[in-house]
Design an enzyme around this catalytic site. Structure first.
Site, PDB file in Angstrom:
ATOM      1  N   LYS A   1     -25.638  65.657 -52.711  1.00  0.00           N
ATOM      2  CA  LYS A   1     -24.973  66.973 -52.679  1.00  0.00           C
ATOM      3  C   LYS A   1     -24.389  67.361 -53.946  1.00  0.00           C
ATOM      4  O   LYS A   1     -23.711  68.464 -54.132  1.00  0.00           O
ATOM      5  CB  LYS A   1     -23.645  66.869 -51.502  1.00  0.00           C
ATOM      6  CG  LYS A   1     -24.207  66.401 -50.300  1.00  0.00           C
ATOM      7  CD  LYS A   1     -22.907  66.528 -49.272  1.00  0.00           C
ATOM      8  CE  LYS A   1     -23.400  66.320 -47.859  1.00  0.00           C
ATOM      9  NZ  LYS A   1     -22.105  66.298 -46.887  1.00  0.00           N
TER      10      LYS A   1
ATOM     11  N   PRO B   1     -23.020  72.670 -46.988  1.00  0.00           N
ATOM     12  CA  PRO B   1     -24.465  72.224 -47.399  1.00  0.00           C
ATOM     13  C   PRO B   1     -24.760  70.787 -47.552  1.00  0.00           C
ATOM     14  O   PRO B   1     -24.116  70.056 -47.964  1.00  0.00           O
ATOM     15  CB  PRO B   1     -24.568  73.078 -48.835  1.00  0.00           C
ATOM     16  CG  PRO B   1     -23.314  74.049 -48.730  1.00  0.00           C
ATOM     17  CD  PRO B   1     -22.192  73.276 -47.917  1.00  0.00           C
ATOM     18  N   GLU B   2     -25.966  70.493 -47.038  1.00  0.00           N
ATOM     19  CA  GLU B   2     -26.625  69.170 -47.106  1.00  0.00           C
ATOM     20  C   GLU B   2     -27.952  69.190 -48.122  1.00  0.00           C
ATOM     21  O   GLU B   2     -27.974  70.159 -48.771  1.00  0.00           O
ATOM     22  CB  GLU B   2     -26.992  68.597 -45.494  1.00  0.00           C
ATOM     23  CG  GLU B   2     -25.729  68.743 -44.530  1.00  0.00           C
ATOM     24  CD  GLU B   2     -26.158  68.336 -43.370  1.00  0.00           C
ATOM     25  OE1 GLU B   2     -26.903  67.325 -43.249  1.00  0.00           O
ATOM     26  OE2 GLU B   2     -25.376  68.941 -42.556  1.00  0.00           O
TER      27      GLU B   2
ATOM     28  N   ARG C   1     -16.690  64.237 -37.082  1.00  0.00           N
ATOM     29  CA  ARG C   1     -17.532  65.270 -37.019  1.00  0.00           C
ATOM     30  C   ARG C   1     -18.238  65.640 -35.533  1.00  0.00           C
ATOM     31  O   ARG C   1     -18.347  64.738 -34.983  1.00  0.00           O
ATOM     32  CB  ARG C   1     -18.669  65.229 -37.853  1.00  0.00           C
ATOM     33  CG  ARG C   1     -18.372  64.895 -39.611  1.00  0.00           C
ATOM     34  CD  ARG C   1     -17.578  66.008 -40.060  1.00  0.00           C
ATOM     35  NE  ARG C   1     -18.158  67.303 -40.036  1.00  0.00           N
ATOM     36  CZ  ARG C   1     -19.113  67.670 -40.967  1.00  0.00           C
ATOM     37  NH1 ARG C   1     -19.507  66.727 -42.155  1.00  0.00           N
ATOM     38  NH2 ARG C   1     -19.706  68.883 -40.787  1.00  0.00           N
TER      39      ARG C   1
ATOM     40  N   HIS D   1     -14.400  85.934 -55.671  1.00  0.00           N
ATOM     41  CA  HIS D   1     -15.105  84.735 -55.190  1.00  0.00           C
ATOM     42  C   HIS D   1     -16.036  84.171 -56.023  1.00  0.00           C
ATOM     43  O   HIS D   1     -16.630  83.022 -56.027  1.00  0.00           O
ATOM     44  CB  HIS D   1     -15.313  84.627 -53.923  1.00  0.00           C
ATOM     45  CG  HIS D   1     -14.361  85.313 -52.984  1.00  0.00           C
ATOM     46  ND1 HIS D   1     -13.343  84.708 -52.625  1.00  0.00           N
ATOM     47  CD2 HIS D   1     -14.555  85.860 -51.849  1.00  0.00           C
ATOM     48  CE1 HIS D   1     -12.395  85.270 -51.598  1.00  0.00           C
ATOM     49  NE2 HIS D   1     -13.276  86.019 -51.230  1.00  0.00           N
TER      50      HIS D   1
ATOM     51  N   ARG E   1     -13.923  79.457 -50.260  1.00  0.00           N
ATOM     52  CA  ARG E   1     -12.758  78.436 -49.860  1.00  0.00           C
ATOM     53  C   ARG E   1     -12.464  77.481 -50.910  1.00  0.00           C
ATOM     54  O   ARG E   1     -11.455  76.924 -50.804  1.00  0.00           O
ATOM     55  CB  ARG E   1     -13.583  77.830 -48.834  1.00  0.00           C
ATOM     56  CG  ARG E   1     -13.735  78.767 -47.470  1.00  0.00           C
ATOM     57  CD  ARG E   1     -14.123  77.914 -46.192  1.00  0.00           C
ATOM     58  NE  ARG E   1     -12.930  77.299 -45.699  1.00  0.00           N
ATOM     59  CZ  ARG E   1     -13.200  76.745 -44.573  1.00  0.00           C
ATOM     60  NH1 ARG E   1     -14.344  76.273 -43.837  1.00  0.00           N
ATOM     61  NH2 ARG E   1     -12.121  75.994 -44.016  1.00  0.00           N
TER      62      ARG E   1
END
Length: 264
Positions: A59, A2-3, A254, A93, A111
């Protein structure tokens, strides 16, 4: 990952809980998302406290509670915030669940690259106050951006845009969008950018930030079709300006997409 606009969208997902008291806290105390924090203290201090407001910077997200309690959340790669009905039973989760009388505020992270931070004190935590100026704020001036880039003159500009100290909230797709709009090749050394190119970069960073907040950040809708975003994910993606096939390479660690015609 996410940005900035995605973070803003998820921040607002907990807005229905503003003004509500926490009845119980459910958490997986030994999971790595609580690294550096006292998970039992979070559960103990938040019960009977009220969620006051929420903020996002880059973020990071910050949720102040009554009783001088502060919860910070970083989504990592797969983190999400959502609201569930009262009495919600957490899945494996769902690592952090704040139960209110009428709803449950949930942080899930399959994750576990995300993070939950906790601070107890009269003022915001140091790690929040030390955050860099937001790109859409008046503090993000051309001079401030130039000064930051001047500290990284040997790095490719794509890698510099990913540094959160100077460009908070910018991630991979936003960096590519910014460079495409500024007509700057991602491999260009930061120290080689002319004053005109630096000004174009500043304008582009502001434009992409504000535009993405008005769309993705508002309701997760797509930016206009004229954005590179819609083509950069495609295997045969083309430049929205004139149809040149995009090139790809790993830059700054990236996967990067750019137009060889527009960006020189």
């Amino acid at each position: 990952m996410p940005e900035l606009p995605e973070v803003e969208y998820f921040r607002k997902r907990w807005d229905p809980g503003l003004g509500g008291k926490i009845v119980t806290v459910q958490l997986h105390a030994k999971n790595r998302i609580f690294r550096g924090s006292d998970a039992p203290a979070i559960a103990r201090r938040l019960v009977r406290q009220t969620l006051l407001r929420s903020q996002a910077r880059g973020k990071q997200m910050l949720f102040p509670f009554s009783g001088d309690n502060w919860v910070g959340i970083h989504l990592g790669m797969s983190g999400k915030l959502r609201v569930e009905p009262a009495g919600f039973q957490a899945d494996k989760h769902d690592h952090f669940v704040l139960q209110q009388k009428e709803r449950a505020l949930v942080f899930s992270d399959a994750r576990q690259f995300g993070r939950v931070r906790f601070h107890h004190g009269a003022t915001a935590p140091d790690w929040w106050e030390a955050s860099s100026p937001e790109i859409n704020s008046s503090a993000f001036t051309k001079r401030a951006m130039r000064d930051f880039i001047a500290c990284h003159v040997r790095a490719p500009i794509k890698a510099v845009l990913l540094l959160q100290k100077g460009f908070p909230g910018v991630g991979n797709w936003m960096a590519d969008e910014i460079l495409w709009r500024a007509r700057i090749a991602p491999r260009t050394g930061a120290g080689r950018l002319s004053r005109a190119k630096l000004d174009a970069l500043w304008r582009s960073a502001r434009f992409v930030t504000r535009g993405s907040l008005k769309t993705i950040g508002k309701d997760f809708s797509d930016p206009p079709k004229s954005w590179l975003l819609h083509e950069r994910w495609k295997r045969d993606g083309k430049c929205p300006r004139h149809g040149t096939k995009l090139q790809r390479a790993t830059i700054g660690g990236r996967t990067t997409a750019w137009c060889p015609t527009c960006q020189r």
